[in-house]
Design an enzyme around this catalytic site. Structure first.
Site, mmCIF file in Angstrom:
data_model
loop_
_atom_site.group_PDB
_atom_site.id
_atom_site.type_symbol
_atom_site.label_atom_id
_atom_site.label_comp_id
_atom_site.label_asym_id
_atom_site.label_seq_id
_atom_site.Cartn_x
_atom_site.Cartn_y
_atom_site.Cartn_z
ATOM 1 N N LYS A 73 -12.056 -84.576 24.764
ATOM 2 C CA LYS A 73 -10.873 -84.372 25.606
ATOM 3 C C LYS A 73 -10.035 -85.662 25.619
ATOM 4 O O LYS A 73 -10.516 -86.728 25.202
ATOM 5 C CB LYS A 73 -11.341 -83.972 27.012
ATOM 6 N N TYR A 99 -9.355 -71.418 27.739
ATOM 7 C CA TYR A 99 -10.005 -71.351 29.057
ATOM 8 C C TYR A 99 -9.658 -70.058 29.795
ATOM 9 O O TYR A 99 -9.638 -70.044 31.026
ATOM 10 C CB TYR A 99 -9.602 -72.561 29.893
ATOM 11 N N ASN A 123 -14.416 -85.044 32.196
ATOM 12 C CA ASN A 123 -15.797 -85.153 31.718
ATOM 13 C C ASN A 123 -15.881 -85.334 30.200
ATOM 14 O O ASN A 123 -16.891 -85.004 29.583
ATOM 15 C CB ASN A 123 -16.631 -83.966 32.204
ATOM 16 N N HIS A 144 -15.725 -81.128 25.634
ATOM 17 C CA HIS A 144 -16.000 -79.695 25.798
ATOM 18 C C HIS A 144 -17.040 -79.289 24.773
ATOM 19 O O HIS A 144 -17.006 -79.767 23.638
ATOM 20 C CB HIS A 144 -14.734 -78.860 25.567
ATOM 21 N N GLU A 163 -14.178 -69.657 19.941
ATOM 22 C CA GLU A 163 -13.482 -70.948 20.026
ATOM 23 C C GLU A 163 -13.229 -71.534 18.632
ATOM 24 O O GLU A 163 -12.164 -72.099 18.383
ATOM 25 C CB GLU A 163 -14.293 -71.914 20.891
#
Ligand code: GDP
Ligand code: MG
Length: 171
Positions: free
Chosen positions: A14, A54, A126, A129, A140
């Protein structure tokens, strides 16, 4: 059915992972467990791509994620190997860095929490992913990569990881 060593998972570093200079560390952790990198690219995601990625999350979190995931470049990757999905999630750690285990990527390199991010009205930061299931991974991978961007090739170390007889080591 494919051999388990053919399982693939989608991983994205990310924007905060790139800003924290953790690209090498994250790639290294996945490499050293024995997984094989079969696709990688850096890109700036657009809102539509993040929204679709998402789509299963509720609207408030999805809005937070669009802002987070489009804030800078990300690195999209596909990793292949036995139990790729579960092994990767184990190395990545659980969603909230505050409660992720020590030794995991999220546990070792971030200090965010649900309480702080919810209070500040943003997504939990965080770093990374990773797909939650093989079905999610398949969706994905095709969302972020064209089929020709995912490369079928052999790594020499696969013989040590998967070969039944370990032939050819002794001279
Ligand atoms: P993951 O599979 O571990 O990434 O977790 P999810 O798929 O449930 O959520 C996707 C992402 O949304 C997470 O990695 C966080 O960045 C963010 N997120 C999830 N749950 C929450 C929450 O309760 N509050 C906030 N602020 N962000 C969240
Ligand atoms: Mg998830």
């Amino acid at each position: 059915m494919n051999h388990p060593k053919k399982e693939r998972t989608f991983v994205a570093i990310k924007p905060d992972g790139i800003q924290r200079s953790l690209i090498g560390e994250i790639v290294s952790r996945l490499e050293r467990v024995g997984l094989k990198l079969v696709a990688i690219k850096m890109l700036v995601a657009n809102s539509g791509q993040v929204e679709e990625h998402y789509s299963q999350l509720d609207e408030k979190i999805r809005k937070y994620l669009i802002k987070y995931m489009t804030s800078g470049p990300i690195i999209a990757m596909v990793w292949e190997g036995a139990h790729a999905v579960k092994i990767t999630r184990k190395i990545v750690g659980c969603t909230e860095p505050l409660t992720s285990d020590v030794g995991t990527i999220r546990g070792d390199y971030v200090l965010d929490s649900y309480a702080m991010s919810d209070e500040d009205g943003r997504a939990v930061r965080n770093l990374i992913h990773a797909s939650g299931s093989p079905e999610e991974a398949e969706k994905e991978i095709s969302h972020w990569f064209k089929p020709e961007e995912v490369i079928d090739y052999r790594l020499v170390q696969e013989e040590i990881l998967y070969d039944v007889n370990l032939d050819g080591i002794l001279e």
